[in-house]
Design an enzyme around this catalytic site. Structure first.
Site, short mmCIF file in Angstrom:
data_model
loop_
_atom_site.label_atom_id
_atom_site.label_comp_id
_atom_site.label_asym_id
_atom_site.label_seq_id
_atom_site.Cartn_x
_atom_site.Cartn_y
_atom_site.Cartn_z
N ARG A 29 1.25 -1.40 0.03
CA ARG A 29 0.01 0.11 -0.13
C ARG A 29 0.73 1.46 0.15
O ARG A 29 0.45 2.14 -0.65
CB ARG A 29 -0.83 0.25 1.42
CG ARG A 29 -1.95 -0.87 0.64
CD ARG A 29 -2.46 -1.47 1.91
NE ARG A 29 -3.66 -1.64 2.62
CZ ARG A 29 -4.39 -3.04 2.30
NH1 ARG A 29 -2.92 -4.28 2.03
NH2 ARG A 29 -5.03 -3.70 1.77
N GLN A 147 -9.26 -6.14 -1.75
CA GLN A 147 -8.03 -5.67 -2.09
C GLN A 147 -8.44 -4.93 -3.72
O GLN A 147 -7.69 -3.83 -4.25
CB GLN A 147 -7.12 -7.03 -3.05
CG GLN A 147 -6.60 -7.07 -2.24
CD GLN A 147 -4.90 -8.56 -2.07
OE1 GLN A 147 -4.76 -8.68 -3.49
NE2 GLN A 147 -4.69 -9.47 -1.57
N ASP A 305 -6.14 -15.53 6.47
CA ASP A 305 -5.05 -15.69 6.07
C ASP A 305 -4.42 -16.46 6.65
O ASP A 305 -3.47 -17.52 6.90
CB ASP A 305 -4.00 -14.58 5.51
CG ASP A 305 -3.73 -13.83 4.12
OD1 ASP A 305 -4.75 -14.20 3.58
OD2 ASP A 305 -3.46 -12.84 3.87
N LYS A 332 -7.22 -17.96 -4.33
CA LYS A 332 -6.01 -17.56 -3.40
C LYS A 332 -4.48 -18.24 -4.68
O LYS A 332 -5.03 -18.74 -5.41
CB LYS A 332 -5.66 -17.69 -1.68
CG LYS A 332 -6.14 -17.17 -1.16
CD LYS A 332 -5.96 -15.56 -1.18
CE LYS A 332 -6.92 -15.14 -0.04
NZ LYS A 332 -6.33 -13.32 0.16
#
Length: 425
Positions: A29, A147, A305, A332
């Protein structure tokens, strides 16, 4: 590279201190923001493959960019290139070319972006002719991937009139959006977030007017420190959970007030007898009790995750588990739900049931196997590292162990420091 992991021969007699690389989620980011605000300085940047690919892409003068397995780089750079003048083709690994991106591409096209699919509709590679975004409002399915939302938010301050993002459906991985909001606010960008939309205003400030917020541990007005990666800390939570009472391990550069959603680990691992404490930005993990929950039920919609890590911990301890909120795992690096069912079934006396977004594990405590249990990684770094702590209980053969460089390059060296015997096969 395949690695044989064997049970430590003895316990460590002294405290172990690790320094884990900076969060790749934060790093990627901030790299986009640095591309927009060159005066911004970043401290403790991740050394993961994903972040290296992002850096190389942003520094490249070529019109063809390959980001390998880096999913965040693909999403963030698609929006970035669409916002900047120039012609770029962006591609990735074979698996990356199987990961859908139509939701983001459709959103960008709706506000003027010129993007073409090079091969299969809905998937990379993408040919992007940048500099054509002209609208100020966009609609986006919020249930697929956070995302996509972040990709739009990061470029919004550089657009002519900012951007309003209308969120359709139930938001997934909310903490990652909160992370993006905090980073934008940290450099003075105004963000308004309601239940149905996010508005990011055009930034009229100069980079020299950057502000800081304490949770980002800013060292100056133009310098932001990346916190170490909480996703990687999960493997050490699992390791400590499998040790005897009194075992302690310390991780450097973690903040009590974290912007990373996976900091929720400190709560989840209480069920496995692990206590979390902080001392001067050190994260201290202590095994306080041999008593663990008989069964856990966790909705990981905000921390997907950690599904593999928590699953492997339960498998090793004989804890029944019902993990939900896992729909993003299907897209993923591999289909992580299918991979967990496959690899998990190789351990003794376990029953694994799955749906589109859940995993249910019923098992008895793990025993030493006569032969190493084979852990196929399926090109997925988290498959390798999530199962590695189980070497405390039985030998493992980790296939294609080099995949860890995607997020935690020094992982195997760190595992050796806790006396796991590692042999390259």
């Amino acid at each position: 590279m395949d690695l044989l992991l064997e049970k430590p021969l003895d316990s460590l007699s002294k405290e172990v201190v690790f320094t884990i690389t900076g969060s790749k989620s934060e790093s990627n980011r901030l790299l986009i923001l640095k591309a927009l605000y060159p005066e911004l300085e970043i401290v403790n940047l991740s050394n993961s493959d994903d972040t290296i690919h992002m850096q190389e892409a942003l520094m490249s003068q070529k019109n063809h960019v390959d980001i390998g397995h880096a999913g965040t780089a693909m999403r963030f750079l698609t929006a970035y290139y669409a916002s900047k003048k120039g012609l770029v083709t962006i591609t990735g690994s074979q698996r990356m070319q199987q990961r859908p991106i139509a939701v983001l591409v459709d959103a960008l096209r709706s506000i003027g972006a010129k993007i073409e699919y090079v091969n299969e509709e809905g998937y990379p590679p993408l040919k992007i002719e940048g500099g054509h975004i002209n609208d100020t409002a966009v609609k986006l399915d919020a249930s697929v991937s956070s995302q996509y939302i972040t990709a739009l938010m990061l470029i919004a301050p550089s657009l002519e009139n900012g951007l309003k993002i209308e969120l359709i459906g139930k938001l997934t991985s909310r903490p990652y959006i909160e992370m993006t909001v905090r980073h934008l606010q940290s450099i003075g960008v105004t963000v308004n977030w309601s239940q149905i939309d996010i508005s990011v205003e055009k930034d009229d400030k100069s980079p020299s007017e950057l502000i800081s917020i304490s949770s980002l541990n800013s060292t100056s007005q133009k310098s932001l420190t990346v916190e170490s990666d909480w996703s990687s800390a999960g493997y050490w939570y699992s390791w400590v959970a499998l040790q005897d009472t009194g075992y302690q391990l310390t991780l450097q550069h973690y903040f009590k007030e974290s912007v990373q959603g996976d900091s929720k680990l400190s709560e989840y691992y209480e069920a496995f007898g692990v206590q979390t404490s902080f001392d001067n930005n050190q994260l201290i993990l202590t095994k306080r009790s041999e008593k663990v929950a008989q069964r856990i039920v966790i909705n990981l919609v905000n921390e997907p995750d950690q599904a593999q890590t928590i699953f492997a911990t339960c498998l090793a301890l004989g804890v029944d588990a019902h993990l939900t909120g896992l729909h993003t795992l299907r897209i993923k690096e591999t289909d992580r739900i299918a991979a967990l069912k496959d690899v998990g079934s190789r351990f003794r006396e376990s029953v694994i049931e799955t749906t589109q977004d859940t995993i249910t594990l019923t098992c008895i405590p793990l025993e030493q196997h006569a032969e190493p249990v084979v852990i196929d990684t399926f090109d997925d770094h988290r498959m390798a590292m999530a199962f590695a702590p189980v070497a405390c209980r039985t030998s493992l053969l980790i296939k294609d162990a080099g995949v860890v460089t995607k997020s935690y390059p020094q992982f195997w060296n760190d595992l050796k420091r806790v006396n796991v015997n590692i042999t390259e096969i």
